[in-house]
Write a protein that holds these residues in place. Structure first.
Motif, PDB file in Angstrom:
ATOM      1  N   LYS A 181     -27.862  21.714  68.859  1.00  0.00           N
ATOM      2  CA  LYS A 181     -28.242  20.496  68.469  1.00  0.00           C
ATOM      3  C   LYS A 181     -26.892  19.514  68.342  1.00  0.00           C
ATOM      4  O   LYS A 181     -25.855  20.278  68.261  1.00  0.00           O
ATOM      5  CB  LYS A 181     -29.156  20.325  67.312  1.00  0.00           C
ATOM      6  N   GLU A 182     -27.162  18.322  68.738  1.00  0.00           N
ATOM      7  CA  GLU A 182     -25.822  17.510  68.504  1.00  0.00           C
ATOM      8  C   GLU A 182     -25.554  17.244  67.145  1.00  0.00           C
ATOM      9  O   GLU A 182     -26.190  17.220  66.033  1.00  0.00           O
ATOM     10  CB  GLU A 182     -26.202  16.027  68.815  1.00  0.00           C
ATOM     11  N   PRO A 183     -24.217  17.583  66.708  1.00  0.00           N
ATOM     12  CA  PRO A 183     -23.715  17.704  65.315  1.00  0.00           C
ATOM     13  C   PRO A 183     -23.117  16.335  64.905  1.00  0.00           C
ATOM     14  O   PRO A 183     -23.107  15.516  65.700  1.00  0.00           O
ATOM     15  CB  PRO A 183     -22.397  18.601  65.597  1.00  0.00           C
ATOM     16  N   SER A 184     -23.032  16.127  63.732  1.00  0.00           N
ATOM     17  CA  SER A 184     -22.449  15.057  62.907  1.00  0.00           C
ATOM     18  C   SER A 184     -21.230  14.944  63.047  1.00  0.00           C
ATOM     19  O   SER A 184     -20.620  16.178  63.254  1.00  0.00           O
ATOM     20  CB  SER A 184     -23.121  14.821  61.678  1.00  0.00           C
ATOM     21  N   ASP A 185     -20.180  13.942  62.683  1.00  0.00           N
ATOM     22  CA  ASP A 185     -18.709  14.076  62.764  1.00  0.00           C
ATOM     23  C   ASP A 185     -18.397  15.277  61.563  1.00  0.00           C
ATOM     24  O   ASP A 185     -17.414  15.674  61.604  1.00  0.00           O
ATOM     25  CB  ASP A 185     -18.417  12.631  62.289  1.00  0.00           C
ATOM     26  N   ASP A 186     -19.201  15.037  60.447  1.00  0.00           N
ATOM     27  CA  ASP A 186     -18.574  15.817  59.342  1.00  0.00           C
ATOM     28  C   ASP A 186     -18.944  17.342  59.734  1.00  0.00           C
ATOM     29  O   ASP A 186     -18.164  18.200  59.390  1.00  0.00           O
ATOM     30  CB  ASP A 186     -19.327  15.589  58.018  1.00  0.00           C
ATOM     31  N   MET A 187     -19.564  17.672  60.623  1.00  0.00           N
ATOM     32  CA  MET A 187     -19.933  19.196  60.932  1.00  0.00           C
ATOM     33  C   MET A 187     -18.898  19.432  62.124  1.00  0.00           C
ATOM     34  O   MET A 187     -18.304  20.538  62.254  1.00  0.00           O
ATOM     35  CB  MET A 187     -21.290  19.100  61.891  1.00  0.00           C
ATOM     36  N   ILE A 188     -18.507  18.653  62.809  1.00  0.00           N
ATOM     37  CA  ILE A 188     -17.329  18.844  63.949  1.00  0.00           C
ATOM     38  C   ILE A 188     -15.953  18.948  63.165  1.00  0.00           C
ATOM     39  O   ILE A 188     -15.280  19.881  63.449  1.00  0.00           O
ATOM     40  CB  ILE A 188     -17.284  17.418  64.836  1.00  0.00           C
ATOM     41  N   GLU A 189     -15.694  18.199  61.800  1.00  0.00           N
ATOM     42  CA  GLU A 189     -14.705  18.325  61.095  1.00  0.00           C
ATOM     43  C   GLU A 189     -14.749  20.013  60.562  1.00  0.00           C
ATOM     44  O   GLU A 189     -13.302  20.695  60.694  1.00  0.00           O
ATOM     45  CB  GLU A 189     -14.664  17.474  60.156  1.00  0.00           C
ATOM     46  N   VAL A 190     -15.541  20.566  60.392  1.00  0.00           N
ATOM     47  CA  VAL A 190     -15.527  21.826  59.703  1.00  0.00           C
ATOM     48  C   VAL A 190     -15.575  22.847  61.046  1.00  0.00           C
ATOM     49  O   VAL A 190     -14.559  23.880  60.942  1.00  0.00           O
ATOM     50  CB  VAL A 190     -17.185  22.344  59.233  1.00  0.00           C
ATOM     51  N   SER A 235     -11.981  33.352  61.286  1.00  0.00           N
ATOM     52  CA  SER A 235     -11.870  32.417  60.121  1.00  0.00           C
ATOM     53  C   SER A 235     -13.274  31.925  59.832  1.00  0.00           C
ATOM     54  O   SER A 235     -14.279  32.129  60.433  1.00  0.00           O
ATOM     55  CB  SER A 235     -11.200  31.075  60.494  1.00  0.00           C
ATOM     56  N   ILE A 236     -13.444  31.371  58.603  1.00  0.00           N
ATOM     57  CA  ILE A 236     -14.665  30.733  58.189  1.00  0.00           C
ATOM     58  C   ILE A 236     -14.342  29.285  57.636  1.00  0.00           C
ATOM     59  O   ILE A 236     -13.424  29.320  56.661  1.00  0.00           O
ATOM     60  CB  ILE A 236     -15.550  31.523  56.922  1.00  0.00           C
ATOM     61  N   ALA A 237     -15.100  28.609  58.037  1.00  0.00           N
ATOM     62  CA  ALA A 237     -14.780  27.086  57.359  1.00  0.00           C
ATOM     63  C   ALA A 237     -16.472  26.663  56.724  1.00  0.00           C
ATOM     64  O   ALA A 237     -17.415  26.693  57.714  1.00  0.00           O
ATOM     65  CB  ALA A 237     -14.374  26.193  58.161  1.00  0.00           C
ATOM     66  N   VAL A 238     -16.300  26.231  55.540  1.00  0.00           N
ATOM     67  CA  VAL A 238     -17.665  25.772  54.876  1.00  0.00           C
ATOM     68  C   VAL A 238     -17.529  24.580  54.056  1.00  0.00           C
ATOM     69  O   VAL A 238     -16.499  24.266  53.654  1.00  0.00           O
ATOM     70  CB  VAL A 238     -18.077  26.698  53.779  1.00  0.00           C
ATOM     71  N   ARG A 239     -18.500  23.700  54.562  1.00  0.00           N
ATOM     72  CA  ARG A 239     -18.453  22.231  53.658  1.00  0.00           C
ATOM     73  C   ARG A 239     -19.057  22.643  52.205  1.00  0.00           C
ATOM     74  O   ARG A 239     -20.339  22.955  52.297  1.00  0.00           O
ATOM     75  CB  ARG A 239     -19.371  21.327  54.646  1.00  0.00           C
ATOM     76  N   LYS A 240     -18.270  22.330  51.419  1.00  0.00           N
ATOM     77  CA  LYS A 240     -18.884  22.816  49.962  1.00  0.00           C
ATOM     78  C   LYS A 240     -19.760  21.561  49.388  1.00  0.00           C
ATOM     79  O   LYS A 240     -19.619  20.680  49.833  1.00  0.00           O
ATOM     80  CB  LYS A 240     -17.819  22.874  49.134  1.00  0.00           C
ATOM     81  N   PRO A 241     -20.430  21.947  48.469  1.00  0.00           N
ATOM     82  CA  PRO A 241     -21.331  20.651  47.654  1.00  0.00           C
ATOM     83  C   PRO A 241     -20.727  19.418  47.565  1.00  0.00           C
ATOM     84  O   PRO A 241     -21.100  18.276  47.464  1.00  0.00           O
ATOM     85  CB  PRO A 241     -21.887  21.808  46.623  1.00  0.00           C
ATOM     86  N   ASP A 242     -19.248  19.780  47.060  1.00  0.00           N
ATOM     87  CA  ASP A 242     -18.490  18.566  46.714  1.00  0.00           C
ATOM     88  C   ASP A 242     -17.941  17.629  47.856  1.00  0.00           C
ATOM     89  O   ASP A 242     -17.248  16.713  47.811  1.00  0.00           O
ATOM     90  CB  ASP A 242     -17.417  19.040  45.634  1.00  0.00           C
ATOM     91  N   GLY A 243     -18.357  18.252  48.884  1.00  0.00           N
ATOM     92  CA  GLY A 243     -17.609  17.425  50.360  1.00  0.00           C
ATOM     93  C   GLY A 243     -16.430  18.188  51.037  1.00  0.00           C
ATOM     94  O   GLY A 243     -16.266  17.698  51.875  1.00  0.00           O
ATOM     95  N   GLU A 244     -15.715  18.829  49.973  1.00  0.00           N
ATOM     96  CA  GLU A 244     -14.353  19.359  50.777  1.00  0.00           C
ATOM     97  C   GLU A 244     -14.909  20.720  51.624  1.00  0.00           C
ATOM     98  O   GLU A 244     -15.673  21.156  51.701  1.00  0.00           O
ATOM     99  CB  GLU A 244     -13.611  19.768  49.284  1.00  0.00           C
ATOM    100  N   ILE A 245     -13.774  20.894  52.536  1.00  0.00           N
ATOM    101  CA  ILE A 245     -13.920  21.965  53.487  1.00  0.00           C
ATOM    102  C   ILE A 245     -13.161  23.084  52.880  1.00  0.00           C
ATOM    103  O   ILE A 245     -11.996  22.974  52.794  1.00  0.00           O
ATOM    104  CB  ILE A 245     -13.545  21.520  54.970  1.00  0.00           C
ATOM    105  N   GLU A 246     -13.704  24.064  52.710  1.00  0.00           N
ATOM    106  CA  GLU A 246     -13.156  25.492  52.493  1.00  0.00           C
ATOM    107  C   GLU A 246     -12.697  26.228  53.701  1.00  0.00           C
ATOM    108  O   GLU A 246     -13.922  26.747  54.368  1.00  0.00           O
ATOM    109  CB  GLU A 246     -13.786  26.315  51.571  1.00  0.00           C
TER     110      GLU A 246
END
Length: 299
Positions: A272-281, A28-39
């Protein structure tokens, strides 16, 4: 009462604002798009072992998996970059870095840096040192220094640092799953960013193992010695993969000790330590590859 920790075969790769996860049956691939949504989506995965079953055998499977990682990883990087404006991709140091790596692999500069140059430098000591074993250790030590300088140098690039934070999110998410906990940001956050089966550990362990294996080949003339270093790469890949696989499965003290060098390189460079939004991805990517049969992904 302590809970047994599962040893999963699920692994991943950090991308540009995203993560590639490889499960036992699908990737699978999960990407945080420029609009903030996760694809997040399941992606087609082809392996060399499907075409040539010989690469399912121990020691040979390591070469097959490395080939698959390079090929499928490159496609995943292209996909993650596709969400961002063309002018941003062109100016991105990250894009330049990944495509430079591909170019290096093609032209042989990467091989020259880690095999030819250390061999050439260590040859300068040949007239002063009679021990072939010591000369090989010097060459191996130089190769280790080169590798550490390389890792620490790229980790200072701003865009690469962000990729390494996604790398940390990947490791933490896998660890959370292995501990049998619900995949939430809070649960993932508390786990270690380091993992013994990391690709960084694989590469560094291969550098270390090369110093021991190559000591068995004597000290021929520089040209033959360089050829030997190149031809031995598939063997080093096979040995290192089996070692990393064992370290990932074993809870023995020996396995933990052997894992320390690779974990150290992760710590100082590639994770490195991730941010919460990175963990969501990372969670989004992970959830798509977990098999229904809880035993299907065990090592």
């Amino acid at each position: 009462m302590s809970r047994d920790i599962k040893k999963t075969s699920i692994g991943g790769q950090a991308l540009f604002e995203g993560i590639l996860m490889k499960g036992p049956f699908v990737s699978s691939i999960a990407v945080r798009k420029p609009d903030g949504e996760i694809e997040a989506k399941i992606v087609e995965r082809t392996t060399i072992a499907e075409k040539y079953p010989i690469f399912k055998l121990p020691f040979l499977r390591g070469m097959g998996i490395l080939w698959d990682a390079l090929r499928n990883g490159t496609k995943a990087i292209d996909y993650s970059l596709s969400y961002y404006p063309e002018e941003e991709k062109k100016s991105s140091k990250l894009a330049d870095f990944f495509y430079s790596i591909l170019s290096i692999l093609v032209t042989g500069l990467f091989i020259a840096l880690f095999f030819f140059v250390p061999t050439w430098i260590s040859n300068l000591f040949a007239d002063k040192i009679n021990s072939i074993f010591v000369l090989n250790l010097i060459e191996g030590f130089i190769r280790v220094i080169f590798f550490l300088i390389y890792i620490m140098s790229i980790s200072q690039i701003k865009d690469i640092k962000r990729v390494f934070r996604y790398h940390g999110a990947e490791h933490k998410t896998i660890a959370c799953y292995e501990h049998g906990e619900e995949l939430t940001v809070e649960n993932v956050r508390k786990h270690s960013k380091l993992h013994p089966r990391c690709g960084t550990s694989f590469m560094f362990n291969m550098v270390l193992i090369s110093a021991l294996v190559l000591s068995l080949f004597g000290w021929p003339n520089p040209l033959l010695r360089f050829a030997t270093r190149i031809l031995i790469i598939p063997i080093l890949v096979g040995i290192t993969y089996e070692l990393n696989r064992w370290m990932g499965k074993s809870d023995s003290k020996l396995a933990k000790i052997l894992a320390l060098p690779g974990m150290f390189v992760q710590y100082i460079g590639t994770v490195k330590e991730p941010s919460d939004d990175m963990i969501e991805v990372a969670i989004a990517a992970m959830e798509l590859v977990i098999p229904e049969d809880s035993h299907a992904d065990e090592l």
